[in-house]
Design a protein around this motif. Sequence first.
Motif, PDB file in Angstrom:
ATOM      1  N   LEU A 203       0.825  -1.209   0.000  1.00 21.18           N
ATOM      2  CA  LEU A 203       0.000   0.000   0.000  1.00 21.18           C
ATOM      3  C   LEU A 203       0.862   1.262   0.000  1.00 21.18           C
ATOM      4  O   LEU A 203       0.554   2.244  -0.684  1.00 21.18           O
ATOM      5  CB  LEU A 203      -0.930  -0.008   1.219  1.00 21.18           C
ATOM      6  N   ALA A 204       1.964   1.234   0.742  1.00 18.75           N
ATOM      7  CA  ALA A 204       2.860   2.393   0.767  1.00 18.75           C
ATOM      8  C   ALA A 204       3.439   2.659  -0.615  1.00 18.75           C
ATOM      9  O   ALA A 204       3.560   3.816  -1.046  1.00 18.75           O
ATOM     10  CB  ALA A 204       3.978   2.161   1.788  1.00 18.75           C
ATOM     11  N   ILE A 205       3.806   1.601  -1.328  1.00 20.31           N
ATOM     12  CA  ILE A 205       4.284   1.755  -2.706  1.00 20.31           C
ATOM     13  C   ILE A 205       3.192   2.352  -3.578  1.00 20.31           C
ATOM     14  O   ILE A 205       3.436   3.249  -4.405  1.00 20.31           O
ATOM     15  CB  ILE A 205       4.746   0.388  -3.255  1.00 20.31           C
ATOM     16  N   MET A 206       1.965   1.900  -3.397  1.00 16.94           N
ATOM     17  CA  MET A 206       0.838   2.350  -4.223  1.00 16.94           C
ATOM     18  C   MET A 206       0.482   3.814  -4.005  1.00 16.94           C
ATOM     19  O   MET A 206      -0.078   4.454  -4.903  1.00 16.94           O
ATOM     20  CB  MET A 206      -0.383   1.470  -3.943  1.00 16.94           C
ATOM     21  N   THR A 207       0.801   4.366  -2.840  1.00 10.36           N
ATOM     22  CA  THR A 207       0.371   5.732  -2.544  1.00 10.36           C
ATOM     23  C   THR A 207       0.971   6.775  -3.473  1.00 10.36           C
ATOM     24  O   THR A 207       0.371   7.821  -3.711  1.00 10.36           O
ATOM     25  CB  THR A 207       0.717   6.124  -1.095  1.00 10.36           C
ATOM     26  N   ARG A 208       2.162   6.496  -4.000  1.00  7.64           N
ATOM     27  CA  ARG A 208       2.839   7.499  -4.840  1.00  7.64           C
ATOM     28  C   ARG A 208       3.168   7.002  -6.242  1.00  7.64           C
ATOM     29  O   ARG A 208       3.430   7.812  -7.128  1.00  7.64           O
ATOM     30  CB  ARG A 208       4.142   7.941  -4.166  1.00  7.64           C
ATOM     31  N   LEU A 209       3.177   5.703  -6.439  1.00 13.80           N
ATOM     32  CA  LEU A 209       3.621   5.148  -7.716  1.00 13.80           C
ATOM     33  C   LEU A 209       2.673   5.525  -8.854  1.00 13.80           C
ATOM     34  O   LEU A 209       1.457   5.374  -8.735  1.00 13.80           O
ATOM     35  CB  LEU A 209       3.707   3.620  -7.615  1.00 13.80           C
ATOM     36  N   LEU A 223      -5.610   5.639 -11.513  1.00 10.97           N
ATOM     37  CA  LEU A 223      -4.402   5.931 -10.748  1.00 10.97           C
ATOM     38  C   LEU A 223      -4.734   6.722  -9.490  1.00 10.97           C
ATOM     39  O   LEU A 223      -4.221   6.429  -8.408  1.00 10.97           O
ATOM     40  CB  LEU A 223      -3.408   6.713 -11.609  1.00 10.97           C
ATOM     41  N   GLN A 224      -5.593   7.707  -9.628  1.00 13.14           N
ATOM     42  CA  GLN A 224      -5.993   8.512  -8.476  1.00 13.14           C
ATOM     43  C   GLN A 224      -6.712   7.651  -7.437  1.00 13.14           C
ATOM     44  O   GLN A 224      -6.469   7.781  -6.232  1.00 13.14           O
ATOM     45  CB  GLN A 224      -6.894   9.657  -8.923  1.00 13.14           C
ATOM     46  N   ALA A 225      -7.578   6.762  -7.910  1.00 18.41           N
ATOM     47  CA  ALA A 225      -8.291   5.879  -6.989  1.00 18.41           C
ATOM     48  C   ALA A 225      -7.317   4.982  -6.236  1.00 18.41           C
ATOM     49  O   ALA A 225      -7.456   4.757  -5.024  1.00 18.41           O
ATOM     50  CB  ALA A 225      -9.303   5.030  -7.765  1.00 18.41           C
ATOM     51  N   MET A 226      -6.320   4.456  -6.939  1.00 18.21           N
ATOM     52  CA  MET A 226      -5.329   3.591  -6.303  1.00 18.21           C
ATOM     53  C   MET A 226      -4.524   4.343  -5.248  1.00 18.21           C
ATOM     54  O   MET A 226      -4.387   3.897  -4.105  1.00 18.21           O
ATOM     55  CB  MET A 226      -4.378   3.021  -7.356  1.00 18.21           C
ATOM     56  N   GLN A 227      -3.988   5.497  -5.624  1.00 15.39           N
ATOM     57  CA  GLN A 227      -3.114   6.234  -4.716  1.00 15.39           C
ATOM     58  C   GLN A 227      -3.871   6.728  -3.481  1.00 15.39           C
ATOM     59  O   GLN A 227      -3.414   6.560  -2.346  1.00 15.39           O
ATOM     60  CB  GLN A 227      -2.482   7.417  -5.457  1.00 15.39           C
ATOM     61  N   GLN A 228      -5.039   7.332  -3.692  1.00 15.69           N
ATOM     62  CA  GLN A 228      -5.809   7.864  -2.570  1.00 15.69           C
ATOM     63  C   GLN A 228      -6.367   6.749  -1.691  1.00 15.69           C
ATOM     64  O   GLN A 228      -6.386   6.855  -0.464  1.00 15.69           O
ATOM     65  CB  GLN A 228      -6.935   8.757  -3.086  1.00 15.69           C
ATOM     66  N   LEU A 234      -3.765   3.151   4.999  1.00 15.14           N
ATOM     67  CA  LEU A 234      -2.681   3.402   5.946  1.00 15.14           C
ATOM     68  C   LEU A 234      -3.100   4.430   7.000  1.00 15.14           C
ATOM     69  O   LEU A 234      -2.786   4.274   8.186  1.00 15.14           O
ATOM     70  CB  LEU A 234      -1.433   3.876   5.200  1.00 15.14           C
ATOM     71  N   ASP A 235      -3.830   5.469   6.579  1.00 14.82           N
ATOM     72  CA  ASP A 235      -4.277   6.496   7.518  1.00 14.82           C
ATOM     73  C   ASP A 235      -5.259   5.928   8.539  1.00 14.82           C
ATOM     74  O   ASP A 235      -5.356   6.418   9.677  1.00 14.82           O
ATOM     75  CB  ASP A 235      -4.943   7.651   6.767  1.00 14.82           C
ATOM     76  N   ALA A 236      -5.993   4.884   8.136  1.00 15.93           N
ATOM     77  CA  ALA A 236      -6.978   4.267   9.032  1.00 15.93           C
ATOM     78  C   ALA A 236      -6.348   3.277  10.008  1.00 15.93           C
ATOM     79  O   ALA A 236      -7.053   2.692  10.833  1.00 15.93           O
ATOM     80  CB  ALA A 236      -8.059   3.573   8.209  1.00 15.93           C
ATOM     81  N   GLY A 237      -5.055   3.085   9.904  1.00 18.35           N
ATOM     82  CA  GLY A 237      -4.381   2.181  10.824  1.00 18.35           C
ATOM     83  C   GLY A 237      -3.702   1.005  10.164  1.00 18.35           C
ATOM     84  O   GLY A 237      -3.146   0.139  10.844  1.00 18.35           O
ATOM     85  N   GLY A 238      -3.767   0.944   8.843  1.00 16.51           N
ATOM     86  CA  GLY A 238      -3.112  -0.145   8.125  1.00 16.51           C
ATOM     87  C   GLY A 238      -3.963  -1.391   8.034  1.00 16.51           C
ATOM     88  O   GLY A 238      -5.070  -1.463   8.574  1.00 16.51           O
ATOM     89  N   SER A 261      -5.697  -2.963 -12.243  1.00 19.77           N
ATOM     90  CA  SER A 261      -4.854  -3.859 -11.449  1.00 19.77           C
ATOM     91  C   SER A 261      -3.462  -3.259 -11.272  1.00 19.77           C
ATOM     92  O   SER A 261      -2.765  -3.021 -12.261  1.00 19.77           O
ATOM     93  CB  SER A 261      -4.737  -5.223 -12.141  1.00 19.77           C
ATOM     94  N   PRO A 262      -3.035  -3.005 -10.041  1.00 18.37           N
ATOM     95  CA  PRO A 262      -1.730  -2.369  -9.805  1.00 18.37           C
ATOM     96  C   PRO A 262      -0.555  -3.338  -9.943  1.00 18.37           C
ATOM     97  O   PRO A 262       0.172  -3.620  -8.985  1.00 18.37           O
ATOM     98  CB  PRO A 262      -1.867  -1.815  -8.382  1.00 18.37           C
ATOM     99  N   GLY A 263      -0.348  -3.837 -11.134  1.00 17.12           N
ATOM    100  CA  GLY A 263       0.721  -4.804 -11.375  1.00 17.12           C
ATOM    101  C   GLY A 263       2.107  -4.231 -11.190  1.00 17.12           C
ATOM    102  O   GLY A 263       3.028  -4.955 -10.794  1.00 17.12           O
ATOM    103  N   GLY A 264       2.281  -2.945 -11.485  1.00 17.36           N
ATOM    104  CA  GLY A 264       3.585  -2.321 -11.274  1.00 17.36           C
ATOM    105  C   GLY A 264       3.957  -2.298  -9.800  1.00 17.36           C
ATOM    106  O   GLY A 264       5.106  -2.571  -9.428  1.00 17.36           O
ATOM    107  N   ALA A 265       2.977  -1.986  -8.951  1.00 17.13           N
ATOM    108  CA  ALA A 265       3.219  -1.989  -7.510  1.00 17.13           C
ATOM    109  C   ALA A 265       3.537  -3.399  -7.022  1.00 17.13           C
ATOM    110  O   ALA A 265       4.381  -3.584  -6.140  1.00 17.13           O
ATOM    111  CB  ALA A 265       1.998  -1.436  -6.775  1.00 17.13           C
TER     112      ALA A 265
END
Length: 285
Positions: A203-209, A223-228, A234-238, A261-265
């Motif tokens: 998830l941390a990788i997904m936030t900015r990738l 992309l916006q849906a994935m990152q946000q 993570l903000d909710a406690g992971g 599908s976030p295959g790059g992440a």
Amino acid sequence: MHALKLHTLTLAEQLADLAVEALIDEADLSPKPALVDRRGNGAHNDLHLGLMHASALSLWPAFKEMAEAAIALGEIGLPLREALGRIGREGEQSMLATTQGVNTHRGAIWALGLLVAAAALAPESRNANALALRAARLALLNDRHAPQALSHGAQVARRYGARGAREEAQLGFPSVLQRGLPQLKKSRAHPHGEQNARLDALLAIMTRLADTCVLYRAGTEGLQAMQQGAQAVLDAGGSASLAGRRRLNELDQQLLALNASPGGAADLLAACLFIDRIESCDGAF
């Protein structure tokens, strides 16, 4: 009675084992948003967990040969870069033969191939930053024999100005070193289990990738849906918290609806797990 003779693994074999294990651990990790895992095929209609395992195992000879090339040549330079390119393309053909033409791990061949070679060049150096720097120096060299046709990821990266797999490696895997690995270690500090720590790292990788797989399938909306959505988990406690799991389920459903599908992440999580194993290895390979 003859004593059982155990085969002592070479450095190249050990590194190939670690690379394949990282790919299998990434595939098995559940529940990953819109990705193949133990629950099902995510946003893919041509993939399943067994195929991901078979694909990962088919790449073992290529990773071993990449490590052997690094050991034999002994230095970062064009001969090693071009050897890695050739071996990687041969490994990709073996993968496609195993999967009957389905691209399961093309991005992972690139990322993990560079890291395997970087580890083989200096097996005594376990530092993540030094390992990523060696991989980046290899990635910056131009393979004169590489095909000119652009992959889907490269085309999308060019269209959106996103950082594709090639640039991620050339910059020293910042998504792994600055987000994935720190989050993995942070989450491990809490007694919530390894699987939750790995989910948080993804998830941390997904936030900015700028994930080119997501951009190819769902454009900037995906992309916006994935990152946000990843940041919301993570903000909710992971992933180990009840609120985080609710957000994770919401993200999964949203990405499935977008066919994103976030295959790059996922490829970068495998790289993260590989580097983590290198760092934590006790003694010599």
